[in-house]
Design a protein around this motif. Structure first.
Motif, PDB file in Angstrom:
ATOM      1  N   GLY A   1     -43.384 -12.619 -37.991  1.00  0.00           N
ATOM      2  CA  GLY A   1     -43.360 -11.320 -37.319  1.00  0.00           C
ATOM      3  C   GLY A   1     -42.077 -11.075 -36.543  1.00  0.00           C
ATOM      4  O   GLY A   1     -41.457 -10.016 -36.658  1.00  0.00           O
ATOM      5  N   SER A   2     -41.650 -12.051 -35.777  1.00  0.00           N
ATOM      6  CA  SER A   2     -40.428 -11.874 -34.988  1.00  0.00           C
ATOM      7  C   SER A   2     -39.190 -11.813 -35.878  1.00  0.00           C
ATOM      8  O   SER A   2     -38.234 -11.094 -35.562  1.00  0.00           O
ATOM      9  CB  SER A   2     -40.291 -12.981 -33.943  1.00  0.00           C
TER      10      SER A   2
ATOM     11  N   MET B   1     -35.083  -5.034 -37.963  1.00  0.00           N
ATOM     12  CA  MET B   1     -35.302  -3.584 -37.869  1.00  0.00           C
ATOM     13  C   MET B   1     -34.224  -2.900 -37.044  1.00  0.00           C
ATOM     14  O   MET B   1     -33.783  -3.409 -36.024  1.00  0.00           O
ATOM     15  CB  MET B   1     -36.673  -3.303 -37.252  1.00  0.00           C
TER      16      MET B   1
ATOM     17  N   PRO C   1     -37.673  -0.248 -33.407  1.00  0.00           N
ATOM     18  CA  PRO C   1     -39.040  -0.745 -33.566  1.00  0.00           C
ATOM     19  C   PRO C   1     -39.787   0.045 -34.634  1.00  0.00           C
ATOM     20  O   PRO C   1     -39.639   1.266 -34.742  1.00  0.00           O
ATOM     21  CB  PRO C   1     -39.665  -0.531 -32.182  1.00  0.00           C
TER      22      PRO C   1
ATOM     23  N   ASN D   1     -39.142  -8.253 -37.199  1.00  0.00           N
ATOM     24  CA  ASN D   1     -38.756  -7.341 -36.114  1.00  0.00           C
ATOM     25  C   ASN D   1     -37.261  -7.410 -35.829  1.00  0.00           C
ATOM     26  O   ASN D   1     -36.637  -6.394 -35.523  1.00  0.00           O
ATOM     27  CB  ASN D   1     -39.542  -7.657 -34.842  1.00  0.00           C
TER      28      ASN D   1
ATOM     29  N   PHE E   1     -40.859   0.996 -41.206  1.00  0.00           N
ATOM     30  CA  PHE E   1     -39.685   0.495 -40.505  1.00  0.00           C
ATOM     31  C   PHE E   1     -38.465   0.625 -41.403  1.00  0.00           C
ATOM     32  O   PHE E   1     -38.584   0.806 -42.615  1.00  0.00           O
ATOM     33  CB  PHE E   1     -39.865  -0.965 -40.063  1.00  0.00           C
TER      34      PHE E   1
END
Length: 104
Positions: free
Chosen positions: A78-79, A85, A88, A82, A10
């Motif tokens: 995790g969120s 980024m 994705p 994300n 990422f």
């Protein structure tokens, strides 16, 4: 069951690099405590492209990998990762075939 590995790549914008590194460090620290079956979690930043990351995880089997995916650390951060980024990330499930340090 054979070992199972994950490779995930990422990118984040330059102003989010420190945030991404901090979250990756949180993941490693939590996995050390919460996931004793996990064999490896190593995060990398490309030397030629700051903000471009990859991490590699190694598990003794699929069951240990599933524990990670449903574990408290991934639920908690995790969120957040994300959200940093630019696009994705891309993940790959791998079946190790040979290497140094692989479980037998």
């Amino acid at each position: 069951m054979p070992p199972l590995a994950v490779m995930f790549t990422f990118s984040v914008p330059p102003e989010k690099i420190d945030d991404a590194i901090a979250i990756l460090a949180e993941i490693s620290a939590a996995m050390t405590i919460e996931e004793p079956a996990a064999l490896m979690h190593v995060s990398h930043q490309r030397a030629d492209k700051p903000g471009s990351f990859a991490f590699y995880e190694l598990y003794p089997d699929e069951a240990a990998f599933k524990v990670h995916g449903k574990g408290p650390i991934m639920t908690a951060v995790g969120s957040r990762l994300n959200a940093l980024m630019e696009q994705p990330g891309k993940g790959f499930i791998l079946n190790p075939v040979t290497g140094v340090g692989l479980p037998t």
